[in-house]
Design a protein around this motif. Structure first.
Motif, mmCIF file in Angstrom:
data_model
loop_
_atom_site.group_PDB
_atom_site.id
_atom_site.type_symbol
_atom_site.label_atom_id
_atom_site.label_comp_id
_atom_site.label_asym_id
_atom_site.label_seq_id
_atom_site.Cartn_x
_atom_site.Cartn_y
_atom_site.Cartn_z
ATOM 1 N N ASP A 90 0.844 9.525 -2.285
ATOM 2 C CA ASP A 90 0.308 8.502 -3.180
ATOM 3 C C ASP A 90 0.946 8.546 -4.572
ATOM 4 O OD1 ASP A 90 -0.768 10.915 -3.956
ATOM 5 O OD2 ASP A 90 -2.830 10.180 -4.178
ATOM 6 N N ALA A 91 1.953 9.403 -4.756
ATOM 7 C CA ALA A 91 2.616 9.521 -6.059
ATOM 8 C C ALA A 91 3.665 8.423 -6.217
ATOM 9 C CB ALA A 91 3.276 10.892 -6.188
ATOM 10 N N PRO A 92 3.881 7.938 -7.439
ATOM 11 C CA PRO A 92 4.931 6.932 -7.673
ATOM 12 C C PRO A 92 6.319 7.430 -7.283
ATOM 13 C CG PRO A 92 3.483 7.134 -9.588
ATOM 14 C CD PRO A 92 3.127 8.253 -8.665
ATOM 15 N N GLU A 93 6.508 8.739 -7.302
ATOM 16 C CA GLU A 93 7.826 9.314 -6.992
ATOM 17 C C GLU A 93 8.045 9.502 -5.489
ATOM 18 O OE1 GLU A 93 6.443 9.927 -10.934
ATOM 19 O OE2 GLU A 93 5.571 10.783 -9.088
ATOM 20 N N TYR A 94 7.029 9.236 -4.685
ATOM 21 C CA TYR A 94 7.140 9.493 -3.252
ATOM 22 C C TYR A 94 8.247 8.681 -2.567
ATOM 23 C CZ TYR A 94 6.020 9.792 1.703
ATOM 24 O OH TYR A 94 6.112 9.965 3.061
ATOM 25 N N PRO A 95 8.393 7.373 -2.844
ATOM 26 C CA PRO A 95 9.476 6.627 -2.175
ATOM 27 C C PRO A 95 10.862 7.232 -2.414
ATOM 28 C CG PRO A 95 7.932 5.089 -3.158
ATOM 29 C CD PRO A 95 7.544 6.469 -3.638
ATOM 30 N N GLU A 96 11.103 7.706 -3.645
ATOM 31 C CA GLU A 96 12.396 8.321 -3.939
ATOM 32 C C GLU A 96 12.538 9.662 -3.213
ATOM 33 O OE1 GLU A 96 16.181 8.707 -6.098
ATOM 34 O OE2 GLU A 96 14.982 7.227 -5.020
ATOM 35 N N ALA A 97 11.458 10.442 -3.168
ATOM 36 C CA ALA A 97 11.501 11.711 -2.443
ATOM 37 C C ALA A 97 11.761 11.458 -0.956
ATOM 38 C CB ALA A 97 10.193 12.469 -2.628
ATOM 39 N N ARG A 98 11.115 10.454 -0.411
ATOM 40 C CA ARG A 98 11.299 10.123 1.006
ATOM 41 C C ARG A 98 12.727 9.662 1.280
ATOM 42 N NH1 ARG A 98 10.577 5.655 4.395
ATOM 43 N NH2 ARG A 98 9.734 6.156 6.459
ATOM 44 N N ARG A 99 13.287 8.885 0.353
ATOM 45 C CA ARG A 99 14.671 8.427 0.513
ATOM 46 C C ARG A 99 15.637 9.610 0.528
ATOM 47 N NH1 ARG A 99 19.190 7.375 -2.338
ATOM 48 N NH2 ARG A 99 18.304 8.194 -4.267
ATOM 49 N N GLU A 105 8.190 15.971 -10.799
ATOM 50 C CA GLU A 105 8.466 15.929 -12.237
ATOM 51 C C GLU A 105 9.931 15.612 -12.506
ATOM 52 O OE1 GLU A 105 5.792 19.105 -14.508
ATOM 53 O OE2 GLU A 105 6.598 19.939 -12.652
ATOM 54 N N THR A 106 10.829 16.230 -11.736
ATOM 55 C CA THR A 106 12.258 15.982 -11.934
ATOM 56 C C THR A 106 12.615 14.541 -11.631
ATOM 57 O OG1 THR A 106 12.781 18.282 -11.393
ATOM 58 C CG2 THR A 106 14.583 16.691 -11.255
ATOM 59 N N ILE A 107 12.070 14.000 -10.541
ATOM 60 C CA ILE A 107 12.328 12.601 -10.185
ATOM 61 C C ILE A 107 11.779 11.668 -11.261
ATOM 62 C CG2 ILE A 107 11.731 10.775 -8.541
ATOM 63 C CD1 ILE A 107 11.802 12.965 -6.343
ATOM 64 N N ALA A 108 10.611 12.000 -11.794
ATOM 65 C CA ALA A 108 9.983 11.138 -12.804
ATOM 66 C C ALA A 108 10.818 11.047 -14.076
ATOM 67 C CB ALA A 108 8.582 11.655 -13.128
ATOM 68 N N MET A 109 11.462 12.143 -14.472
ATOM 69 C CA MET A 109 12.217 12.111 -15.729
ATOM 70 C C MET A 109 13.675 11.705 -15.523
ATOM 71 S SD MET A 109 12.684 16.147 -16.628
ATOM 72 C CE MET A 109 13.513 17.301 -15.528
ATOM 73 N N TRP A 110 14.108 11.553 -14.263
ATOM 74 C CA TRP A 110 15.505 11.237 -13.993
ATOM 75 C C TRP A 110 15.957 9.918 -14.623
ATOM 76 C CZ3 TRP A 110 19.464 14.030 -13.058
ATOM 77 C CH2 TRP A 110 20.627 13.515 -12.480
ATOM 78 N N PRO A 111 15.157 8.830 -14.582
ATOM 79 C CA PRO A 111 15.608 7.587 -15.238
ATOM 80 C C PRO A 111 15.913 7.767 -16.716
ATOM 81 C CG PRO A 111 13.764 7.125 -13.776
ATOM 82 C CD PRO A 111 13.884 8.613 -13.850
ATOM 83 N N SER A 112 15.129 8.591 -17.407
ATOM 84 C CA SER A 112 15.382 8.848 -18.818
ATOM 85 C C SER A 112 16.687 9.621 -19.000
ATOM 86 C CB SER A 112 14.223 9.643 -19.427
ATOM 87 O OG SER A 112 14.511 10.038 -20.740
ATOM 88 N N ASP A 165 0.825 -1.213 0.000
ATOM 89 C CA ASP A 165 0.000 0.000 0.000
ATOM 90 C C ASP A 165 0.857 1.260 0.000
ATOM 91 O OD1 ASP A 165 -2.381 -1.437 -0.031
ATOM 92 O OD2 ASP A 165 -2.474 -1.556 2.156
ATOM 93 N N GLY A 166 1.949 1.224 -0.786
ATOM 94 C CA GLY A 166 2.812 2.377 -0.950
ATOM 95 C C GLY A 166 3.921 2.491 0.063
ATOM 96 N N ARG A 167 3.997 1.586 1.026
ATOM 97 C CA ARG A 167 5.051 1.637 2.031
ATOM 98 C C ARG A 167 6.076 0.535 1.764
ATOM 99 N NH1 ARG A 167 4.414 0.861 8.628
ATOM 100 N NH2 ARG A 167 6.559 1.468 9.160
ATOM 101 N N PHE A 204 9.204 17.692 0.188
ATOM 102 C CA PHE A 204 8.009 17.470 1.015
ATOM 103 C C PHE A 204 6.721 17.707 0.236
ATOM 104 C CE2 PHE A 204 10.669 17.922 4.970
ATOM 105 C CZ PHE A 204 10.284 16.710 5.540
ATOM 106 N N GLN A 205 6.808 18.363 -0.914
ATOM 107 C CA GLN A 205 5.614 18.617 -1.725
ATOM 108 C C GLN A 205 5.166 17.396 -2.527
ATOM 109 O OE1 GLN A 205 6.173 22.094 -4.203
ATOM 110 N NE2 GLN A 205 7.113 23.269 -2.541
ATOM 111 N N VAL A 206 6.014 16.377 -2.631
ATOM 112 C CA VAL A 206 5.643 15.187 -3.407
ATOM 113 C C VAL A 206 4.536 14.435 -2.663
ATOM 114 C CG1 VAL A 206 6.449 13.016 -4.396
ATOM 115 C CG2 VAL A 206 7.965 15.018 -4.366
ATOM 116 N N PRO A 207 3.372 14.214 -3.283
ATOM 117 C CA PRO A 207 2.254 13.548 -2.587
ATOM 118 C C PRO A 207 2.615 12.116 -2.186
ATOM 119 C CG PRO A 207 1.524 14.606 -4.630
ATOM 120 C CD PRO A 207 3.016 14.629 -4.646
#
Length: 552
Positions: A512-521, A460-467, A44-46, A507-510
């Protein structure tokens, strides 16, 4: 009393399990998404390690060694296995094994103590690691309060960790144990040693390298192909840290807490300026050079470096002209697309190669050309009357991700080109067993810059980083050894400054967003640092390219 059961949904399937079932047992019933071993789950996202137990109904995402989070979990766990094997093999003859930085596809270590480092010793360590892997020993985790952890680190001779947690505000510390060896690690671990099958050890320089798979082939150890030039720059940067008596984050925090950050900052900047000066002297000593080609990965500080280099060249009697290769982008409508139909701005074909070559040849012949300027608002190239003609003392500084690619400049005489590779090779580690990946430094730089200058969110930056990373692997890193000079743009103090900019944005990354685990890390990582205000950062610092206020 009847035992409770919970529903688990994963990979399009549903199943019921008793409360307390370990996730490592549950994932055996579901197919791996890419065929590689599942080493973590997201419940569940954790993010949960596989030794954790099921407590409620949940939807699971399976995380494998073929995915970034699982891949780094594997590599981190291999470090634990190596350290334990060194201890078992050498005993007290090794005082400590120290992880320094990445080399090739692995990590460079040195050992301190009476033990002779030779191939025979490495072979014994490797055999011990293989034996431990075959025994499927559990990697256990326990939480202790911070004061107790500091006492343990002091007793174990891990002074860097004791110092690190002197400045931590968290109340508890997670320790990982492999039988009777215990240590602190930043990040997740695999469930047991049976996952740790793919590795090798080889002697290199004054130490050895733990060779590990790459993410695209996580079950194969590639040949050891180190970049000797990059390694020497890493060694030089490490010596800079030793000059400032800063070997890890604990040392940096101690320096800041004592109020010595101003002097430390100036010394760090002076060391970089001395290196830029050395490169300028080398260029000036080659009078046939007309084109300085600068390349490096995203957020390495190419723009500021090129301008500081121009100042140093001017001081040596030359007339430098800086040009960004971005101005040679094709009009957006003519840009190539990738396999998914999206515009591919990372490939060299995104530039107007024909125009670039024609203009560079004309400049070399002493002709006058009108340089282009790419308008990023209209997505079109424009000509605004920026004319250039190279005289005897003129030199052109060209910076961009393809600066070292001969596909762009093969028509120019080799002697007319001086190639520079620049990257932010972090010389600071969290402690002697936990390194700071270079990519983390560049990602945090980019998150801050994109937010401040382009109104781009951290998500947005985290999302495009793999590319971005894929483009670097394909178009930048293969050319780094062709450089005449290398420059490390990382500053030993920069995370303390970037922390104050990056944390509010992350801290602005929601949640429930796919990028949240990376932001939290990244937030957890930045929590290691004492924040440092940016008002005393010099205006010509490379760091100013990302936080603003640059004199350039």
């Amino acid at each position: 009393m009847e035992k409770a059961y919970f529903q688990v949904e994963a990979a399009g399937k549903r199943a019921s399990y008793p409360a307390g079932t370990k996730y490592g047992e549950i994932v055996k019933d579901f197919p791996s998404p890419d065929g590689y071993p599942v080493v973590l789950v997201s419940a569940d996202g954790r993010i949960r390690e596989l030794h954790k137990e099921l407590e409620r109904d949940c939807a699971l995402q399976l995380i494998t060694t073929g995915q970034p989070l699982g891949f780094h979990t594997y590599r981190r766990s291999m470090i634990l296995l190596l350290l334990d094997a060194v201890r078992r093999t050498a005993g007290r003859r090794v005082e400590k094994a120290v992880l320094h930085y990445s080399v090739g596809c692995g990590y460079y270590f040195t050992i301190r103590g009476e033990q002779k480092l030779d191939q025979e010793f490495l072979d014994r360590v490797k055999a011990c690691m293989q034996e431990l892997s075959g025994r499927a020993l559990p990697i256990q985790k326990r939480s202790v309060n911070t004061a107790e952890a500091r006492k343990l680190f002091a007793a174990w001779g891990m002074e860097d960790k004791e110092k690190l947690f002197r400045f931590r505000r968290v109340s508890r510390v997670n320790l990982y144990r492999l039988e009777d060896y215990e240590d602190y690690f930043y990040g997740y671990m695999v469930w047991n040693t049976s996952y740790l099958k793919y590795f090798d050890l080889c002697l290199y320089d004054e130490g050895f390298v733990l060779l590990l798979p790459e993410m695209d082939q996580p079950e194969m150890v590639p040949p050891f192909l180190p970049s000797e030039k990059v390694f020497r720059i890493q060694q030089e940067s490490e010596r800079w840290g030793e000059q400032m008596e800063i070997d890890g984050v604990g040392d940096l925090n101690a320096c800041i807490s004592r109020g010595e950050n101003g002097r430390m900052m100036l010394v760090a900047e002076a060391l970089q300026e001395s290196r830029i000066s050395e490169i300028a002297s080398e260029i000036a000593g080659r009078p046939e050079t007309k084109f300085v080609m600068i390349a490096g990965p995203s957020s390495s500080g190419k723009t500021t470096f090129s301008r500081r280099l121009a100042i140093q060249l001017t001081a040596r009697g030359l007339r430098p002209h800086t040009v960004s290769l971005d101005n040679y982008y094709l009009n957006r409508a003519d840009s190539p697309r990738d396999e998914n139909g999206n515009y591919d701005f990372e490939c060299v074909e995104a530039l107007d190669i024909a125009l670039f070559q024609q203009q560079m040849e004309s400049l070399l012949k002493g002709k006058r050309v009108e340089l282009p300027c790419f308008n990023f608002h209209t997505k079109r190239r424009e000509f605004r009357g920026d004319y250039l003609k190279l005289g005897p003392g003129d030199i052109l500084i060209l910076e961009g991700i393809h600066g070292l690619n001969d596909q762009l400049s093969f028509m120019l005489p080799a002697g007319s080109k001086f190639k520079i590779y620049i990257s932010a090779l972090t010389q600071l580690n969290i402690d002697e067993h936990n390194r700071i990946p270079t990519t983390d430094g560049r990602l945090i730089r980019r998150i801050v810059r994109d937010y401040l200058t382009r109104s781009t969110s951290a998500r947005e930056t985290i999302a495009m980083w793999p590319s971005v990373r894929r483009g670097e692997q394909k178009y930048i890193f293969p050319f780094q050894d062709q450089a005449d000079a290398l420059f490390n743009s990382a500053l030993i103090y920069e995370f303390a400054v970037l922390k104050l900019y990056a944390e509010p944005v992350l801290f602005q990354v929601p949640e429930d967003a796919p990028e949240y685990p990376e932001a939290r890390r990244l937030l957890k990582f930045l929590d290691y640092f004492i924040g440092m205000p940016s008002d005393t950062v010099p205006q010509n610092s490379i760091l100013r390219e990302f936080i603003g206020g640059s004199c350039f």
